[in-house]
Design a protein around this motif. Structure first.
Motif, PDB file in Angstrom:
ATOM      1  N   THR A   2       0.856  -1.176   0.000  1.00 31.42           N
ATOM      2  CA  THR A   2       0.000   0.000   0.000  1.00 31.42           C
ATOM      3  C   THR A   2       0.899   1.236   0.000  1.00 31.42           C
ATOM      4  O   THR A   2       2.120   1.127   0.159  1.00 31.42           O
ATOM      5  CB  THR A   2      -0.896   0.025   1.256  1.00 31.42           C
ATOM      6  OG1 THR A   2      -0.118   0.462   2.377  1.00 31.42           O
ATOM      7  CG2 THR A   2      -1.479  -1.344   1.555  1.00 31.42           C
ATOM      8  N   THR A  19      -0.748  -8.633   2.025  1.00 32.09           N
ATOM      9  CA  THR A  19      -2.031  -9.285   1.731  1.00 32.09           C
ATOM     10  C   THR A  19      -2.060 -10.747   2.154  1.00 32.09           C
ATOM     11  O   THR A  19      -3.139 -11.329   2.286  1.00 32.09           O
ATOM     12  CB  THR A  19      -2.352  -9.189   0.232  1.00 32.09           C
ATOM     13  OG1 THR A  19      -1.260  -9.744  -0.521  1.00 32.09           O
ATOM     14  CG2 THR A  19      -2.586  -7.746  -0.188  1.00 32.09           C
ATOM     15  N   GLU A  20      -0.890 -11.338   2.380  1.00 27.63           N
ATOM     16  CA  GLU A  20      -0.829 -12.733   2.791  1.00 27.63           C
ATOM     17  C   GLU A  20      -0.586 -12.895   4.290  1.00 27.63           C
ATOM     18  O   GLU A  20      -0.557 -14.025   4.798  1.00 27.63           O
ATOM     19  CB  GLU A  20       0.278 -13.456   2.018  1.00 27.63           C
ATOM     20  CG  GLU A  20       0.026 -13.509   0.521  1.00 27.63           C
ATOM     21  CD  GLU A  20       1.156 -14.191  -0.233  1.00 27.63           C
ATOM     22  OE1 GLU A  20       1.991 -14.860   0.427  1.00 27.63           O
ATOM     23  OE2 GLU A  20       1.220 -14.046  -1.471  1.00 27.63           O
TER      24      GLU A  20
END
Length: 291
Positions: A2, A19-20
């Motif tokens: 981000t 994200t993981e």
């Protein structure tokens, strides 16, 4: 990645995309705010006073009776790897340790075999824009309703969050916390006051977080012959001050020019604060950026 968090992040020994990354909903940081954190500023890809930050992290872990999951060298390895992978020259490294996830919700500590959750990431270090610094900012005062171990850098920050939100809803940048008639700190900053040319700083007690930037301010005052008193500051002194500042690694030295709707001093940033800001910039460019 981000705009605010770089990939990879660090989670429990692994480096992976944000994200993981995920933790159990039974994690005690999520259920109880049972954890600690630390923030390390980075200038020109060099972490500033990393030993002092890790020492403060250890003191907070000791304060909540949580064993440090990593040795100092291991923490440094994590920090340096995150710095190297991030795209920004100036960064803010966030470290967090919680007491981990048991198989149930219980206030008592989990069994010794439950591992802590360790999370870390890099963000850009963004300081105050020049236009804002030139005018100063507005702040409010609020009662300090936090617990009595404010010297511990724990993730349970709801009282600070509510105080800061109250400031935001009134169009202000910060809330200054008043306890027993004395100013302690801001919701997310330390506070300094100038009266008659003397810089006043609240003392480090269990009612104030010991800021690393706070230490730099005291060192710079001593180095440049700025009169300084480290002592309790009464609310009346705060309101009669010639200058009031908020300080942190991102705010650096930022003048509070309006307090509860009333101008502080002349209503403009004062000469002591301006001198300190310049000393701080010189220190940043000659020391912080050079390791």
């Amino acid at each position: 990645m981000t705009p605010y968090v770089a990939d990879p992040v660090y989670l429990n020994g692994a480096y992976l995309p944000l994200t993981e990354a995920g933790v159990s909903p039974l994690d005690r940081g999520f259920l109880y705010g049972d954890g600690v954190y630390e923030v390390i500023p980075v200038y020109s890809r060099r972490p500033f006073r990393i030993d002092e930050h890790l020492k403060r992290l250890q003191a907070t872990l000791d304060g909540i009776r949580l064993a440090n999951p990593l040795a100092v060298d291991a923490w440094k390895s994590v920090v340096l790897r995150l710095i190297d992978a991030a795209p920004w020259e100036d960064q803010s490294i966030y470290l967090q340790v919680t007491r981990g996830a048991d198989d149930k919700r219980d206030h008592a500590f989990p069994p010794a075999g439950v591992p802590p959750t360790v999370f870390a990431f890099s963000s850009p270090l963004v300081t105050t824009p020049a236009a804002v610094r030139a005018t100063g900012v507005a702040a409010i005062t609020v009662p300090d309703l936090r617990w009595s171990r404010c010297d511990l850098k724990v993730v349970s920050l709801l009282a600070n969050v509510l105080a800061r939100q109250q400031a935001v809803e009134q169009g202000c940048a910060e809330a200054l916390l008043i306890r027993d008639g004395q100013v302690k700190e801001g919701a997310a900053s330390n506070v300094f006051v100038v009266r008659d040319g003397v810089l006043l700083a609240p003392p480090k007690t269990h009612l104030m977080l010991p800021g690393i930037t706070y230490d730099v301010i005291l060192e710079l005052a001593a180095a440049h012959g700025q009169p300084l008193e480290v002592r309790e500051i009464g609310e009346a002194e705060l309101r009669a001050a010639d200058e009031v500042w908020m300080t942190s690694s991102t705010k650096e030295i930022l003048a509070i020019t309006t307090l509860d709707g009333v101008p502080v001093g002349t209503g403009q940033p004062g000469p002591v604060g301006e001198a300190m800001w310049q000393w701080y910039q010189d220190f940043k460019n000659t020391v912080m950026r050079n390791g």
